[in-house]
Design a protein around this motif. Structure first.
Motif, PDB file in Angstrom:
ATOM      1  N   THR A 198       0.815  -1.218  -0.057  1.00 13.87           N
ATOM      2  CA  THR A 198       0.035   0.005  -0.024  1.00 13.87           C
ATOM      3  C   THR A 198       0.740   1.267   0.021  1.00 13.87           C
ATOM      4  O   THR A 198       1.945   1.140   0.414  1.00 13.87           O
ATOM      5  CB  THR A 198      -1.055   0.166   1.372  1.00 13.87           C
ATOM      6  N   ARG A 207     -13.426   1.448   2.661  1.00 11.24           N
ATOM      7  CA  ARG A 207     -13.216   0.334   1.700  1.00 11.24           C
ATOM      8  C   ARG A 207     -12.584   0.909   0.423  1.00 11.24           C
ATOM      9  O   ARG A 207     -11.456   0.384  -0.265  1.00 11.24           O
ATOM     10  CB  ARG A 207     -14.081  -0.737   1.595  1.00 11.24           C
ATOM     11  N   ASP A 208     -13.246   1.852  -0.322  1.00  9.38           N
ATOM     12  CA  ASP A 208     -12.622   2.356  -1.370  1.00  9.38           C
ATOM     13  C   ASP A 208     -11.409   3.218  -1.108  1.00  9.38           C
ATOM     14  O   ASP A 208     -10.781   2.919  -2.180  1.00  9.38           O
ATOM     15  CB  ASP A 208     -13.748   3.410  -2.159  1.00  9.38           C
ATOM     16  N   LEU A 214      -8.809   0.739  -1.148  1.00 12.37           N
ATOM     17  CA  LEU A 214      -8.602   0.045  -2.015  1.00 12.37           C
ATOM     18  C   LEU A 214      -7.627   0.890  -3.107  1.00 12.37           C
ATOM     19  O   LEU A 214      -6.686   0.400  -3.861  1.00 12.37           O
ATOM     20  CB  LEU A 214      -9.866  -0.508  -3.028  1.00 12.37           C
ATOM     21  N   VAL A 260      -3.861   0.709  -2.807  1.00 20.37           N
ATOM     22  CA  VAL A 260      -2.874  -0.318  -3.375  1.00 20.37           C
ATOM     23  C   VAL A 260      -1.989   0.026  -4.575  1.00 20.37           C
ATOM     24  O   VAL A 260      -2.321   0.427  -5.409  1.00 20.37           O
ATOM     25  CB  VAL A 260      -4.000  -1.484  -3.909  1.00 20.37           C
ATOM     26  N   TRP A 279      -7.060  -8.463 -12.064  1.00 23.61           N
ATOM     27  CA  TRP A 279      -7.638  -7.642 -10.935  1.00 23.61           C
ATOM     28  C   TRP A 279      -8.742  -7.092 -11.197  1.00 23.61           C
ATOM     29  O   TRP A 279      -8.962  -6.017 -11.860  1.00 23.61           O
ATOM     30  CB  TRP A 279      -6.500  -6.541 -10.702  1.00 23.61           C
ATOM     31  N   ASP A 318     -12.279  -5.528  -8.587  1.00 23.75           N
ATOM     32  CA  ASP A 318     -12.915  -5.424  -7.454  1.00 23.75           C
ATOM     33  C   ASP A 318     -12.033  -5.841  -6.306  1.00 23.75           C
ATOM     34  O   ASP A 318     -12.830  -6.402  -5.236  1.00 23.75           O
ATOM     35  CB  ASP A 318     -14.344  -5.949  -7.507  1.00 23.75           C
ATOM     36  N   GLY A 319     -10.908  -5.456  -6.251  1.00 25.76           N
ATOM     37  CA  GLY A 319     -10.079  -5.802  -5.112  1.00 25.76           C
ATOM     38  C   GLY A 319      -9.588  -7.204  -4.966  1.00 25.76           C
ATOM     39  O   GLY A 319      -9.323  -7.522  -3.936  1.00 25.76           O
ATOM     40  N   ASP A 340     -12.454  -8.750   0.442  1.00 24.51           N
ATOM     41  CA  ASP A 340     -11.519  -8.079  -0.804  1.00 24.51           C
ATOM     42  C   ASP A 340     -10.323  -7.382  -0.036  1.00 24.51           C
ATOM     43  O   ASP A 340     -10.385  -7.084   0.946  1.00 24.51           O
ATOM     44  CB  ASP A 340     -12.216  -7.444  -1.847  1.00 24.51           C
ATOM     45  N   GLY A 349      -9.704  -4.258  -0.494  1.00 22.50           N
ATOM     46  CA  GLY A 349      -9.939  -3.072   0.059  1.00 22.50           C
ATOM     47  C   GLY A 349     -10.494  -3.028   1.699  1.00 22.50           C
ATOM     48  O   GLY A 349     -10.339  -2.346   2.639  1.00 22.50           O
TER      49      GLY A 349
END
Length: 334
Positions: free
Chosen positions: A145, A154-155, A158, A161, A208, A210-211, A238, A240
């Motif tokens: 990260t 979560r978004d 993600l 990353v 890759w 949706d995480g 996931d 995220g």
């Protein structure tokens, strides 16, 4: 874009690697190490991408990329937090030691903080001092990260990353029950892990989405297939979600590594799955093999790793080209 750290010093020497993993070019004029690049990603990423494009065009000096000369992409890291995103795996290993699994495990991720002061190289031997400790491999996906603020959604998590790679999260299974019984988590049961020779930006990975990284994680033991579970299937949480979980009460600094936990697919009947030889997708660790054997035969018959065994972990694209290079490690008696 694909990045690697060639061996040299504690933190390696950053290189950009060609898409086919055949060539590399030094990135030291941009950043001497991967950690330095992550610390200043906003400025370094465009230059690294330009260098990667020049490498593909043959417009910069290049040298052959040899995976055995690579350290783990981050030879040491500020943080290594490993989740258990495949709840099927959690259920199986708990079943093996007679522990009931709380229902909350399906909604609240498990995570432990591993040792990050030094990782094994992808072709470096796994040291084993005592076979009675129950040495096991664990094939996983991991991400590196950028900075993640405390309380990130979560978004937001993600979006932080930066790179994706594979992991062999080495475990000493027979030490785990005693440590967990103390109520303070893993320590001795989790020696140094190893990561793939190459780390890849998410945009360069077709799988890759949706995480999650979709695709078969190929795990071999002594040259024979052990597992080919799809890393994008049966992943309850996931990346995220995992990263946001880690950042709930603390910020994460650039260069933090978050793992998926052992990749694990349920069988078509909802059970533990079958070996590859029996038409299943197999297993990404020996603990699952032993649990499945116990359920079917009443006892495990597959031993844990011993000196001389060789583990290989790899993922390929649709054209059968290696995406990250291979983790290939022999077990060495100490």
């Amino acid at each position: 874009m694909k990045l690697a750290s060639l061996k040299g010093g504690r933190d390696g020497r950053l290189v950009v690697v060609s898409n086919d993993l055949a060539w590399c070019t030094p990135a030291d004029l941009i950043a001497p190490t991967l950690q330095a690049a992550l610390d200043d990603w906003e400025h370094c990423e465009p230059d690294l991408r330009a260098l990667a494009e020049s490498l593909e065009l043959g417009a910069v000096p290049r040298e052959r990329f040899h995976e055995h000369e690579a350290a783990s992409p981050l030879p040491r890291a500020y943080q290594w937090a490993d989740g258990s995103a495949y709840v099927n795996h959690v259920a199986l290993v708990r079943q093996a030691r007679g522990a009931e699994m709380p229902e909350s495990f399906w909604t609240d991720p498990l995570m432990y903080q591993g040792g990050s002061d030094g990782f094994l190289g992808p072709r470096e031997a796994i040291p084993l001092a005592d076979e009675s400790w129950g040495l096991d491999l664990e094939g996983e996906v991991a991400v590196i990260t950028g900075d993640v603020p405390q309380g990130a959604s979560r978004d937001e998590a993600l979006a932080a990353v930066r790179l994706v790679m594979l992991c062999n999260d080495v475990s000493l299974r027979n030490l785990i029950p005693g440590e967990l019984a103390k109520g303070f988590g893993f320590f001795q049961a989790k020696p140094a892990s190893a990561f793939s020779p190459v780390a890849v930006t998410p945009d360069a990975l077709e799988g890759w989405r949706d995480g999650k990284l979709h695709g078969a994680l190929e795990v071999e033991l002594n040259g024979k297939p052990l597992g080919e579970a799809d890393a994008g299937v049966d992943m309850t949480f996931d990346f995220g979600t995992l990263i946001a979980h880690a950042a709930k009460t603390r910020s994460l600094t650039a260069g933090s590594i978050v793992g998926s936990g052992t990749v694990s697919n349920r069988g078509s009947d909802g059970g533990p799955g079958k070996p590859i030889a029996d038409g299943g997708v197999g297993y990404s660790c020996l603990a699952e093999v032993r649990t499945a054997e116990t359920l079917v035969e009443g006892r495990p018959r597959t031993p844990f790793l011993k000196a001389g065994d060789v583990v290989r972990i790899e993922m390929r694209d649709a054209r059968r080209h290696s995406l990250f290079g291979a983790i290939e490690q022999a077990v060495a008696a100490e």
